[in-house]
Scaffold this active site. Sequence first.
Site, mmCIF file in Angstrom:
data_model
loop_
_atom_site.group_PDB
_atom_site.id
_atom_site.type_symbol
_atom_site.label_atom_id
_atom_site.label_comp_id
_atom_site.label_asym_id
_atom_site.label_seq_id
_atom_site.Cartn_x
_atom_site.Cartn_y
_atom_site.Cartn_z
ATOM 1 N N ARG A 119 0.834 -1.250 0.054
ATOM 2 C CA ARG A 119 0.133 0.086 -0.037
ATOM 3 C C ARG A 119 0.909 1.320 0.208
ATOM 4 N NH1 ARG A 119 -4.851 1.654 4.285
ATOM 5 N NH2 ARG A 119 -2.947 1.438 5.807
ATOM 6 N N ASP A 125 -3.737 3.774 14.440
ATOM 7 C CA ASP A 125 -3.063 4.080 13.331
ATOM 8 C C ASP A 125 -3.611 5.655 12.922
ATOM 9 O OD1 ASP A 125 -5.368 3.662 11.778
ATOM 10 O OD2 ASP A 125 -4.420 2.308 10.619
#
Length: 528
Positions: free
Chosen positions: A163, A446
Amino acid sequence: MVTAPDGVEILGPVDGRSGEILTDEALAFVAGLHREFEPRRRELLAERAARQERIEAGERPAFLDATRATRDADWRVAHAPKDLLDRRVEITGPTDRKMVINALNSGARCFMADFEDSNAPTWSNMVQGQVNLADTVRRTIELTADDGREYRLGDEIATLLVRPRGWHLPERHALVDGEPVSASLFDFGIAFFHNAPEQLRRGTGPFFYLPKLEGHLEARLWNDVFGWAQDRLGIERGTIRATVLIETVLAAFEMDEILYELRDHASGLNAGRWDYIFSVIKKFRRDPAFVLPDRAQITMTVPFMRAYTELLVRTCHRRGAHAMGGMAAYIPSRRDPEANERALAKVAEDKVREANDGFDGTWVAHPDLVETATAEFDRVLGDRPNQVDRLRDDVEVSTEDLLDARVPGGEITAEGVRTNVSIGLRYLASWLSGVGAVAIDNLMEDAATAEISRSQLWQWVEAGTTLGTGERMTSTLVREAIGSEFDRLKAAKSAPPRLSQAREVFDRVAQPPDFVEFLTLPAYELLE
């Protein structure tokens, strides 16, 4: 500063094994991507800003009239390659060396190596992460830790996906013609240039996750990037496969169109739940109809989340694509058996729902959760690699369903305020120290979950919300909560590093009048 050929300047150190990654050829490849696609990237970011202005003027998202023919037509994406047919459990995490090895050995079918939300983008992290990818592809990655423990790959490892960072982010350490390169193009370009030919020689391929898209034109840009990159290396078009994270509310209205734009390269869509919640808050931040309660009360079964995930499964399966579930935030505890049992039960409950709804796979953030998640998908899939053939024709989702922000029984509490402040400060302190995935109170935090924390505070102040205590949410109350939590954390025996800078950033992004689009943008300016 290192000056490379083709107008590229590298402002970060090139030491150790960095030179193996930042080669003249690789940097020239990135420069080519920049020159070809940077103008379109900027146009699309400008359209994001213009769309936000229209939303704040009262426009509501809807399914596009201009692309109705695409939604109504009968078409399917390219057939999945063999190593992406069974994706029942994918583990995700940053690209540090130990994490990569443990994830690949975890028993998960796939590993998403993350340069985005779980990875603080220090120059060292980004370049060393690329070294780790190259070693992974060549199966030479290993590590001897400071305590003498050795980490090596097993015989069977997870399929690798990567990613890159989102379209909105720059890589300020790499300039082309005096301009910072798009972080998306830098991460993708370096990874693809060094690894795609080797991956093909080894019988796999270059597989990617695409984050933060807000519509099909942004998907079209990625598709053109893929075409350019494959042509430049002499690789057949369609070799790259990409899974798009549907993690913005605007993208939810264009799932068909996003898959169509990427149809020769698409492998599926993923329900990026935490960023999706953040997106709903951000896009409708001044609209009283979208004031959400405490984060813990926004479950996957509330109306707008249920509508979005069911539409995702239906859309993917109609088009022959995989529907991938999202991340349960709970993580196991090896020190507290009761906390561990609760976490495993919560994760199992989440994965039961996803598997029964028709998802073909799901995400976990910790190796100890792979077995639990796999068991729930095994019960539904059995020996089948996926359930793409389950079309979910029973699902009908309207514009109103996607925008139904009611949370039955939801409330905004003083504890919710304190929790958001605590998570925001602790996460930012960790992020500024180079760690982008942080266990806080048995939850994996996160950048996406930190965004929820700060944007909720902003929204509650903007709306003048009244707490259960009768207090009215004001900037003063938020500043006092930040100061109180800062003092508490600073006085702790293990006070987080860079806490003062974390407070500085959080003060800026957590309250009106201005809304900073992504907290990582101002925080990036303080990152080493």
